[in-house]
Structure formats: structure tokens, C-alpha cells
Design a protein around this motif. Structure first.
Motif, PDB file in Angstrom:
ATOM      1  N   ASP A   5      11.080  21.111  21.023  1.00  0.00           N
ATOM      2  CA  ASP A   5      11.717  20.280  22.400  1.00  0.00           C
ATOM      3  C   ASP A   5      10.858  20.172  23.488  1.00  0.00           C
ATOM      4  O   ASP A   5      10.520  19.519  24.085  1.00  0.00           O
ATOM      5  N   ARG A   6       9.983  21.452  23.661  1.00  0.00           N
ATOM      6  CA  ARG A   6       9.104  21.832  24.560  1.00  0.00           C
ATOM      7  C   ARG A   6       8.071  21.017  24.365  1.00  0.00           C
ATOM      8  O   ARG A   6       7.252  20.322  25.351  1.00  0.00           O
ATOM      9  N   ARG A   7       7.562  20.936  23.166  1.00  0.00           N
ATOM     10  CA  ARG A   7       6.224  19.748  23.035  1.00  0.00           C
ATOM     11  C   ARG A   7       6.639  18.353  23.476  1.00  0.00           C
ATOM     12  O   ARG A   7       5.575  17.873  23.841  1.00  0.00           O
ATOM     13  N   ASP A   8       7.919  18.083  22.978  1.00  0.00           N
ATOM     14  CA  ASP A   8       8.248  16.636  23.234  1.00  0.00           C
ATOM     15  C   ASP A   8       8.314  16.536  24.699  1.00  0.00           C
ATOM     16  O   ASP A   8       7.924  15.539  25.304  1.00  0.00           O
ATOM     17  N   ALA A   9       8.818  17.362  25.456  1.00  0.00           N
ATOM     18  CA  ALA A   9       8.952  17.368  26.926  1.00  0.00           C
ATOM     19  C   ALA A   9       7.446  17.544  27.454  1.00  0.00           C
ATOM     20  O   ALA A   9       7.133  16.589  28.470  1.00  0.00           O
ATOM     21  N   LEU A  11       4.786  16.299  26.232  1.00  0.00           N
ATOM     22  CA  LEU A  11       4.121  15.232  25.752  1.00  0.00           C
ATOM     23  C   LEU A  11       4.487  14.028  26.727  1.00  0.00           C
ATOM     24  O   LEU A  11       3.909  13.130  27.546  1.00  0.00           O
ATOM     25  N   ASN A  12       6.036  14.004  26.900  1.00  0.00           N
ATOM     26  CA  ASN A  12       6.563  13.241  27.958  1.00  0.00           C
ATOM     27  C   ASN A  12       6.135  13.265  29.479  1.00  0.00           C
ATOM     28  O   ASN A  12       5.765  12.505  30.116  1.00  0.00           O
ATOM     29  N   ALA A  13       5.760  14.673  29.994  1.00  0.00           N
ATOM     30  CA  ALA A  13       5.327  14.946  31.301  1.00  0.00           C
ATOM     31  C   ALA A  13       3.767  14.356  31.259  1.00  0.00           C
ATOM     32  O   ALA A  13       3.428  14.079  32.294  1.00  0.00           O
ATOM     33  N   THR A  15       2.625  11.869  29.621  1.00  0.00           N
ATOM     34  CA  THR A  15       2.743  10.660  29.585  1.00  0.00           C
ATOM     35  C   THR A  15       3.214   9.872  31.059  1.00  0.00           C
ATOM     36  O   THR A  15       2.587   8.920  31.593  1.00  0.00           O
ATOM     37  N   ASN A  16       3.945  10.621  31.663  1.00  0.00           N
ATOM     38  CA  ASN A  16       4.552  10.067  32.908  1.00  0.00           C
ATOM     39  C   ASN A  16       3.765  10.665  34.402  1.00  0.00           C
ATOM     40  O   ASN A  16       3.765  10.455  35.471  1.00  0.00           O
ATOM     41  N   HIS A  49      -2.226  13.396  18.651  1.00  0.00           N
ATOM     42  CA  HIS A  49      -1.878  13.251  20.468  1.00  0.00           C
ATOM     43  C   HIS A  49      -3.151  13.500  20.771  1.00  0.00           C
ATOM     44  O   HIS A  49      -3.649  14.552  20.889  1.00  0.00           O
TER      45      HIS A  49
END
Length: 177
Positions: A5-9, A11-13, A15-16, A49
């Protein structure tokens, strides 16, 4: 938060993000150590990624290479000692140029390229301070000072003026040799 979940977050950070994100900033945001973030980035890279590390933090490669299509983009070949780095970068930004990266042709490793994203004197100061605090050597020290920069400029005329300035300062490699 679980590691996945941290890695997804993370990657999201990225991306944004509007710019590079420092590992320490990300570590604070996720309540983990800087080393955990470094490991997470390595795992994300291994999962295809394309995350790059710059002197200003992590960012997605697509954001590092995104360019303003209204600007002229070209490469220059320079050769100088480390004591001329600030002068070189200042001549580029003073004319409105942006230094995207540096690349060298290492005799054993081949092409080594690093993203710089230097657009202002503040960026130059940050870059040189980071190099000094980490006691880093300039990448060009591996190739007798010879290196390339991809730079963007408002137009081709300004790009050519930057080249003339660097040549006059003895920084641009003489193309007639």
C-alpha cells in the motif's frame, strides 16, 4: 500501512507531484525511514516503474523528459575542470537556458546520464551545495572533464548565443579539432 500500500501511495505521490520529491520528505509523509523509501523506489523500479533520482529528489522519468515544445532543445559538448561548473551553468541560465541533464561516455560502462533540471541560480546553488555536503565528485571527472548537456532555450538564436558564450569562456569543446 502495508508495504504494498505504501508503494502504491508512493507511486501516486510521484504521479501527482509537480516536481521532484525528496526521500526524506516522502519518509516523513509515510512515517518510515529514508532507507525504507530508497528500498521502495528500488522495488518499484524493478517492477518496471521508471523512477529517476535527481539532485532534487525522485520523479517519474516521463516528468523529467517532458519538455515545453515552444522551446528549442539541443545538446552541447563541454570540457572543463570542476572549478568551472558554476560558471558553465550560470552562463546557460543567464541566457534563459535550462540544463536538463549531463551525460558522459565512460570507457567501461558506456553512456552514463544523470538528470539535473537546472533552470535558475537557486538550482545551481542547491546543486553545488548538495555536491559539497555529500563530498561528491562531478560525473565529468570520470572523462577528463568531457561531458554533454541537453539544454533547452527560448529559441535556436538563444541556444547559439549560449554556445558562443561557453566557447568564449573555453568551456565548449572546440568542434573544429
Amino acid at each position: 500501512m502495508k508495504a504494498a500500500d505504501r508503494r502504491d501511495a508512493l507511486l501516486n505521490a510521484l504521479t501527482n507531484a509537480r516536481g521532484p520529491l525528496k526521500a526524506n520528505t516522502l519518509a516523513d509523509a509515510f512515517g518510515v525511514s529514508r532507507q525504507i523509501i530508497v528500498g521502495d523506489v528500488a522495488i518499484l523500479r524493478a517492477s518496471d516503474h521508471d523512477i529517476i533520482a535527481t539532485n532534487q529528489g525522485y520523479l517519474l522519468a516521463t516528468k523529467a523528459t517532458a519538455q515545453d515544445n515552444s522551446r528549442y532543445r539541443g545538446k552541447i559538448v563541454c570540457q572543463h575542470d570542476s572549478d568551472q561548473v558554476v560558471n558553465e551553468l550560470a552562463m546557460i541560465v543567464d541566457r534563459g537556458g535550462w540544463v536538463e541533464n549531463i551525460e558522459i561516455d565512460h570507457p567501461y560502462y558506456g553512456i552514463i546520464k544523470a538528470t539535473l533540471t537546472i533552470q535558475s541560480h537557486a538550482d545551481i546553488t542547491h546543486f553545488t551545495a548538495e555536491m559539497a555536503s555529500h563530498k561528491g565528485a562531478m560525473l565529468s571527472s570520470l572523462t577528463n572533464g568531457i561531458h554533454l548537456h541537453t539544454i533547452t532555450a527560448p529559441d535556436k538564436t538563444v541556444f547559439d548565443e549560449i554556445k558562443r558564450d561557453l566557447f568564449a569562456a573555453g568551456i565548449l569543446l572546440d568542434e573544429s579539432i
